[in-house]
Design a protein around this motif. Sequence first.
Motif, PDB file in Angstrom:
ATOM      1  N   ALA A  64     -16.626 -50.849  39.407  1.00 23.80           N
ATOM      2  CA  ALA A  64     -17.342 -51.107  38.157  1.00 23.80           C
ATOM      3  C   ALA A  64     -17.026 -50.052  37.111  1.00 23.80           C
ATOM      4  N   ILE A  65     -16.962 -48.788  37.495  1.00 24.51           N
ATOM      5  CA  ILE A  65     -16.644 -47.726  36.544  1.00 24.51           C
ATOM      6  C   ILE A  65     -15.221 -47.890  36.028  1.00 24.51           C
ATOM      7  N   SER A  66     -14.323 -48.294  36.902  1.00 26.24           N
ATOM      8  CA  SER A  66     -12.925 -48.492  36.479  1.00 26.24           C
ATOM      9  C   SER A  66     -12.822 -49.596  35.442  1.00 26.24           C
ATOM     10  N   LEU A  67     -13.509 -50.723  35.667  1.00 27.78           N
ATOM     11  CA  LEU A  67     -13.472 -51.822  34.701  1.00 27.78           C
ATOM     12  C   LEU A  67     -14.070 -51.392  33.372  1.00 27.78           C
ATOM     13  N   ARG A  68     -15.161 -50.634  33.419  1.00 24.99           N
ATOM     14  CA  ARG A  68     -15.809 -50.189  32.183  1.00 24.99           C
ATOM     15  C   ARG A  68     -14.899 -49.227  31.416  1.00 24.99           C
ATOM     16  N   THR A  69     -14.205 -48.356  32.137  1.00 29.34           N
ATOM     17  CA  THR A  69     -13.273 -47.434  31.490  1.00 29.34           C
ATOM     18  C   THR A  69     -12.184 -48.200  30.752  1.00 29.34           C
ATOM     19  N   LEU A  70     -11.603 -49.184  31.418  1.00 29.05           N
ATOM     20  CA  LEU A  70     -10.548 -49.977  30.786  1.00 29.05           C
ATOM     21  C   LEU A  70     -11.086 -50.752  29.589  1.00 29.05           C
ATOM     22  N   GLN A  71     -12.277 -51.297  29.711  1.00 31.68           N
ATOM     23  CA  GLN A  71     -12.860 -52.057  28.601  1.00 31.68           C
ATOM     24  C   GLN A  71     -13.048 -51.186  27.373  1.00 31.68           C
ATOM     25  N   ASN A  72     -13.538 -49.974  27.555  1.00 27.62           N
ATOM     26  CA  ASN A  72     -13.780 -49.089  26.413  1.00 27.62           C
ATOM     27  C   ASN A  72     -12.492 -48.582  25.776  1.00 27.62           C
ATOM     28  N   CYS A  73     -11.396 -48.637  26.501  1.00 26.41           N
ATOM     29  CA  CYS A  73     -10.106 -48.158  25.982  1.00 26.41           C
ATOM     30  C   CYS A  73      -9.202 -49.316  25.565  1.00 26.41           C
ATOM     31  N   ARG A  74      -9.805 -50.443  25.223  1.00 27.46           N
ATOM     32  CA  ARG A  74      -9.025 -51.645  24.910  1.00 27.46           C
ATOM     33  C   ARG A  74      -9.682 -52.334  23.714  1.00 27.46           C
ATOM     34  N   HIS A  75      -9.034 -52.203  22.556  1.00 27.03           N
ATOM     35  CA  HIS A  75      -9.536 -52.860  21.347  1.00 27.03           C
ATOM     36  C   HIS A  75      -8.373 -53.624  20.704  1.00 27.03           C
ATOM     37  N   GLU A  76      -7.932 -53.236  19.541  1.00 36.29           N
ATOM     38  CA  GLU A  76      -6.754 -53.881  18.940  1.00 36.29           C
ATOM     39  C   GLU A  76      -5.457 -53.338  19.534  1.00 36.29           C
ATOM     40  N   THR A  77      -5.568 -52.210  20.196  1.00 33.36           N
ATOM     41  CA  THR A  77      -4.480 -51.634  20.989  1.00 33.36           C
ATOM     42  C   THR A  77      -5.111 -51.094  22.260  1.00 33.36           C
ATOM     43  N   TYR A  78      -4.273 -50.705  23.217  1.00 32.19           N
ATOM     44  CA  TYR A  78      -4.768 -49.861  24.293  1.00 32.19           C
ATOM     45  C   TYR A  78      -4.940 -48.463  23.716  1.00 32.19           C
ATOM     46  N   GLU A  79      -5.980 -47.772  24.137  1.00 25.02           N
ATOM     47  CA  GLU A  79      -6.276 -46.462  23.559  1.00 25.02           C
ATOM     48  C   GLU A  79      -6.288 -45.408  24.648  1.00 25.02           C
ATOM     49  N   ASP A  80      -5.767 -44.225  24.287  1.00 22.95           N
ATOM     50  CA  ASP A  80      -5.841 -43.120  25.236  1.00 22.95           C
ATOM     51  C   ASP A  80      -7.294 -42.784  25.516  1.00 22.95           C
ATOM     52  N   CYS A  81      -8.075 -42.655  24.456  1.00 26.42           N
ATOM     53  CA  CYS A  81      -9.507 -42.422  24.609  1.00 26.42           C
ATOM     54  C   CYS A  81     -10.189 -42.993  23.366  1.00 26.42           C
ATOM     55  N   PRO A  82     -11.325 -43.644  23.532  1.00 21.92           N
ATOM     56  CA  PRO A  82     -11.987 -44.241  22.374  1.00 21.92           C
ATOM     57  C   PRO A  82     -12.789 -43.252  21.548  1.00 21.92           C
ATOM     58  N   PHE A  83     -13.054 -42.068  22.092  1.00 23.34           N
ATOM     59  CA  PHE A  83     -13.899 -41.108  21.386  1.00 23.34           C
ATOM     60  C   PHE A  83     -13.097 -40.236  20.425  1.00 23.34           C
ATOM     61  N   TYR A  84     -12.039 -39.595  20.918  1.00 23.85           N
ATOM     62  CA  TYR A  84     -11.350 -38.564  20.141  1.00 23.85           C
ATOM     63  C   TYR A  84     -10.185 -39.087  19.306  1.00 23.85           C
ATOM     64  N   GLU A  85      -9.401 -40.010  19.851  1.00 28.87           N
ATOM     65  CA  GLU A  85      -8.133 -40.329  19.200  1.00 28.87           C
ATOM     66  C   GLU A  85      -7.948 -41.816  18.900  1.00 28.87           C
ATOM     67  N   GLN A  86      -8.198 -42.678  19.877  1.00 26.00           N
ATOM     68  CA  GLN A  86      -7.900 -44.101  19.761  1.00 26.00           C
ATOM     69  C   GLN A  86      -6.415 -44.339  19.492  1.00 26.00           C
ATOM     70  N   ASN A  87      -5.584 -43.462  20.042  1.00 25.78           N
ATOM     71  CA  ASN A  87      -4.138 -43.614  19.916  1.00 25.78           C
ATOM     72  C   ASN A  87      -3.585 -44.395  21.099  1.00 25.78           C
ATOM     73  N   GLN A  88      -2.551 -45.162  20.839  1.00 34.18           N
ATOM     74  CA  GLN A  88      -1.869 -45.915  21.886  1.00 34.18           C
ATOM     75  C   GLN A  88      -0.602 -45.164  22.281  1.00 34.18           C
ATOM     76  N   PHE A  89      -0.655 -44.495  23.416  1.00 36.59           N
ATOM     77  CA  PHE A  89       0.483 -43.751  23.943  1.00 36.59           C
ATOM     78  C   PHE A  89       1.166 -44.567  25.045  1.00 36.59           C
ATOM     79  N   ALA A  90       2.466 -44.414  25.149  1.00 44.64           N
ATOM     80  CA  ALA A  90       3.227 -45.243  26.083  1.00 44.64           C
ATOM     81  C   ALA A  90       2.856 -44.972  27.534  1.00 44.64           C
ATOM     82  N   ALA A  91       2.652 -43.710  27.912  1.00 41.65           N
ATOM     83  CA  ALA A  91       2.328 -43.407  29.306  1.00 41.65           C
ATOM     84  C   ALA A  91       0.956 -43.955  29.672  1.00 41.65           C
TER      85      ALA A  91
END
Length: 784
Positions: free
Chosen positions: A380-407
């Motif tokens: 459940a925590i894994s799914l929630r983590t992925l959900q919060n890091c997925r908006h118009e792009t995949y995001e490294d982190c939704p709090f600090y950057e919201q950048n989509q990095f390749a790795a």
Amino acid sequence: MEDWSLHPPWVWLPPSHYREEDNQPARFFLFRKTFSWQPDDHDQDDQDDQPVLLHVSADSRYRLFVNGHRVSFGPCKSPRGQWHYETVDIRPHLRRGRHRNVLSARVLRYSSLVPGSSSIVSRPRPGFLLVPAVPGRPPVGTDTPWRCCEETTRRIVPRSEWNYLLGPPFLCINERVTEDAALAGWHSPPYDDAAWPAAVPQETAAVQMLPVVSPWRLAPRPIPALPETPGRLDGVIQTHGAVSADQWTALIRADQPVVVPARARVTVDLAVAHLLTAFDLGVDTSPVPRPRSKADRSDPRGGRARLYGPRDFYTVAAGQPAHAFEPFWFRCFRYCQLDIVTADAPLTVSGIALRETSYPLPVTTRLLQATPPDLMRIWAISLRTLQNCRHETYEDCPFYEQNQFAADARLQMRFGYQLSPDDRLARKTLAEFDASRTPDGLIGAQSPSGFPSRQIPLFSLFWILMLHDHLRYHADAALVRRYLGTVDGIVQHFEARLDAARGLVGRFEADTWPFVDWVAAWMVPGHIFASCMPPAYHATGAATVNSLLYAYALRHAADLCDFVGRRSTADEYRARVATLQAAVNAQCRGEASAFYQDGPGVAQYSQHTQVFAILTDTVTGDAARRLLRQTLAAPGLARCSYAMQFYVFRAAEHTGLYAEVFAQLLAPWRAMMAQNLTTWAEDDVNARSDCHGWSASPVNEIVTQLFGVTPLEPGFARVRIAPRRELLEAAEGTLHTPRGDLHLRWAQGEALTVEATREMAVEVVLGATTYPTVLAPGETVCFQ
């Protein structure tokens, strides 16, 4: 009919009312259009519910309203060379006949000169665009009169006010708003906009005899709109001032108003049950005694904790019957703080609401039972983590950057394939990185990018792995062919940087960041771009892991070439792998140690180097198994972060030691749960992001190892089912594959039962026995 997208009617404020971009990172603008709507005579009453579609976009972002109702938020983030528009149905909010209707938009324009948000792109000029899908119906396009003004009382908090204890200001989304009585109700029909100037066209058409085109090359939004689901805050952590915790609790649970007395200051720290991304009115972070020092995330420390995080400011105007604030951009938070200061009159807070938002991925993989039971919580925590890091792009982190990095995105996409049939966001991501190619053959480390950022050369190798993952799960030959040229460019970039004397990947350009991983022993205080790589790189100009990662990507690139019939190129790439293996074994294996050195002739060692030596078959068989056991047991090795643990899991799978070391490898996630994290953290070095999608490896391990569902052929033309019943005493779950869902169930001492929703060719592996079979739809088959 002429294609409207060739000459779209972009508009903006007239020059006399628009100050050119200065040192502000962003500014807000308002647009309004009043109109009446009546279906044409030939439209029948029973067809009155037919959609009324509009195409809309802006530079940089917009929020569109119809008669005060939110109807669209965009434009969707886009790759270089494209600009997206949304198509929205406004019919549900229109009023027929003589009633006035109002289309309105708030536009956030990020400067093209001053760095703003690191993931939101701006073109050299601003603009707002609205076009009916059926020309002139209704007559509301921006080729007709609109009113507009700058919202000068709302601004983005500048970097000069940023708290750098929180790290660099990547997002630039926090607001300072002074309520403007003159704008009250601006997006609703009764408002009088007569004092606003008329919007004027932006000159985007070609100049005579010059090949000038519009700066916005329009393309439809390739992913669905993000939902905004109403929700509530869940609890009160601590309060200060004249309003009690019980009063605040009654407000958030039952909408009982709270009255803040005149000449008072009250503070309340509020919480949601788990970290989420939402439009709200709050300040977000965890309750901690000081920045970058985090333990139990749900411990308020007896009311002595302080919240650190970016702040929004809202000043109400006296004499207004009601006040409301919501941020333009969503926030990521688990805790938020309201700090209210009143002047000579009391203030009534009548409600606090939020609207949760993320990419609407339809998750069809479901874990129904697992023993040990903490796997259910890990899932459940894994799914929630992925959900919060997925908006118009995949995001490294939704709090600090919201950048989509390749790795980061490579892992998030892979986990998504194991959960859902929807790969639209993944396809968009592949295109965004392909569009970011640089003249030296690499892709951008992050894309889209709101301003130029440091290149991370190794991240281009992860993009090759990203493309390979899509091949394994979706087998789209046309997509692979489309991107093979980019793969070749990346390969050639690394080939050109081989040290002729040693045969290893050498130094990258000085203005790049040769990032490998967040490792405490690799940090250089005060020099971030000299950190996160083995120190041997600085000493010798060659980090062994760079050569091994290149070899690992080459193997995957060879598979891509084989899939589309480029056999000779695949053979060439595999020959390069053999050359790299030989160079590493000759240059980086010290006689005095069982480990591969982090650099040629340097007695420094890391898990990273050993893991990729195993994954590339630079060491094989019993030697590889011994190396992995020693790697996991040795206390002095630089350790892989949560993200790089994914590759440690793969080395355990590769050597056949998975069951032996599984509990040890899962320990970091259990430790995070012990700290009451509700999403997985970025790493254990920075204590920075509490939500990082690349740390959601348990999804992959539960699907592909514990339940054992993997493709035997690209696109799951044949499926391998090899559950690790020695690690799960009892389990039940529905597993998505592109060929249909599989339902697996077993208990201790009982048979494995498998049911497929569609006909499926499978190989069921139980111990040393393999059962090839074809499952019929709805048929339940038992395997002993």
